[in-house]
Design an enzyme around this catalytic site. Structure first.
Site, mmCIF file in Angstrom:
data_model
loop_
_atom_site.group_PDB
_atom_site.id
_atom_site.type_symbol
_atom_site.label_atom_id
_atom_site.label_comp_id
_atom_site.label_asym_id
_atom_site.label_seq_id
_atom_site.Cartn_x
_atom_site.Cartn_y
_atom_site.Cartn_z
ATOM 1 N N GLU A 153 44.847 37.160 37.004
ATOM 2 C CA GLU A 153 43.158 36.749 36.914
ATOM 3 C C GLU A 153 42.590 36.709 35.563
ATOM 4 O O GLU A 153 41.881 35.921 35.493
ATOM 5 C CB GLU A 153 42.662 37.558 38.002
ATOM 6 C CG GLU A 153 42.914 37.137 39.626
ATOM 7 C CD GLU A 153 42.420 35.690 39.924
ATOM 8 O OE1 GLU A 153 41.376 35.163 39.092
ATOM 9 O OE2 GLU A 153 42.551 35.049 40.674
ATOM 10 N N GLU A 156 44.157 34.084 33.467
ATOM 11 C CA GLU A 156 43.433 32.569 33.847
ATOM 12 C C GLU A 156 41.808 32.415 33.553
ATOM 13 O O GLU A 156 41.331 31.556 33.135
ATOM 14 C CB GLU A 156 43.673 32.438 35.383
ATOM 15 C CG GLU A 156 45.117 32.206 35.847
ATOM 16 C CD GLU A 156 45.051 32.076 37.357
ATOM 17 O OE1 GLU A 156 46.238 31.862 37.829
ATOM 18 O OE2 GLU A 156 44.052 32.333 38.278
ATOM 19 N N GLU A 157 40.846 33.611 33.628
ATOM 20 C CA GLU A 157 39.574 33.309 33.580
ATOM 21 C C GLU A 157 39.118 33.589 31.998
ATOM 22 O O GLU A 157 38.166 32.829 31.515
ATOM 23 C CB GLU A 157 38.983 34.400 34.384
ATOM 24 C CG GLU A 157 38.936 34.278 35.855
ATOM 25 C CD GLU A 157 37.950 34.898 36.634
ATOM 26 O OE1 GLU A 157 37.070 35.800 35.932
ATOM 27 O OE2 GLU A 157 38.002 34.950 37.930
#
Length: 275
Positions: A153, A156-157
């Site tokens: 996460e 990805e962010e």
């Protein structure tokens, strides 16, 4: 004249006195023909004193849903490629296990050696357009470990590479997404890079922010849960809080997994494992 023999559905017996029917490798079948086959199969299972019947209908066989429901089956759960229906046979309360009851998410505390934490502003969702700086968050994928989900996460962010350090805390809430319960795990990660590259589709902005500045945001101070998590993170940096490390291990069936336990215990167990 002898009545024509109706074929029966192929099954795999489960461990609890029931049967599992799957049409995954079957060609499409007419609903009327399936009705006859299902009726004959049900009579056979009753004679064998079977308990529960699991009927897995791939999307290719969606025309058979109405037939199954008419035969007394009810929905259990659905996935993108199939619908699972169930029917309890005896005149006793059914003991089918409930469908998955929780969604699992992560909130990620990524902190560098300057005691700056990685924070983001989201474009949409509950916090979209609020200008709130928050930890990267997301949902763990099916079959994905917590530690790996947290690392993914963040990557990805924000484009930041990290490694897992500890599980700091978790909370459980109810009546959340689609009426299910929700588990959120607060994970601490160490950054392996520093240059931010935001996920433009979901993230408005991202930056490194002093932990005290994050904790001083009015929203964080006014909402007990956010304030509590901020205090936990600060306590961890001050050396006054111990979280849970991930120790690789195996289940009784041989599957690889992680056991999360306190750092001191983890060190002792890993040392004894090496001896």
């Amino acid at each position: 004249m002898e009545a024509e023999r109706v074929e029966l559905l192929s099954v795999v017996e489960d461990h609890y006195g029931g049967v599992v029917v799957s049409l995954e490798n079957q060609e499409p079948v007419d609903s009327e023909l399936f009705s006859s086959i299902l009726e004959a199969s049900m009579n056979n299972w009753k004679q064998q004193r079977k308990k529960g019947v699991w009927l897995k209908l791939p999307i290719l066989h969606s025309n058979l849903v109405h037939t199954a429901v008419k035969a007394g089956f009810k929905y259990h759960h659905a996935e993108p490629e199939y619908l699972m229906l169930v029917r309890w046979i005896p005149e006793t309360p059914d003991t089918f296990p409930a469908n998955a009851s929780h969604r699992v998410g992560v909130a990620v505390f990524v902190v560098n050696d300057k005691k700056e934490m990685l924070v983001v502003q989201e474009k949409s969702g509950v916090f979209g357009g609020t200008a709130l700086w928050k930890m990267p968050t997301g949902v763990v994928n099916e079959g994905e470990d917590l530690c790996d989900g947290a690392i993914r996460e963040v990557k990805e962010e924000t484009g930041i590479e990290t490694k897992f350090v500890e599980l700091l805390a978790f909370r459980q809430s109810h009546k959340s997404f689609f009426g299910k319960s929700d588990l959120m795990f607060v994970c601490m990660l160490e950054p392996l890079s520093s240059d931010i590259q935001i996920q433009a589709s979901e993230i408005e902005a991202a930056q490194w922010m002093p932990v005290e500045d994050y904790a001083a945001q009015p929203f964080v101070q006014e909402h007990e849960q956010f304030d509590f998590v901020a205090k936990i993170c600060s306590s961890k940096l001050d050396g006054n809080y111990t979280g849970f490390s991930n120790v690789p291990t195996c289940t009784s069936s041989g599957k690889k997994t992680y056991l999360y336990l306190s750092n001191s215990d983890a060190s002792l167990l890993l040392a004894s494992k090496q001896d």
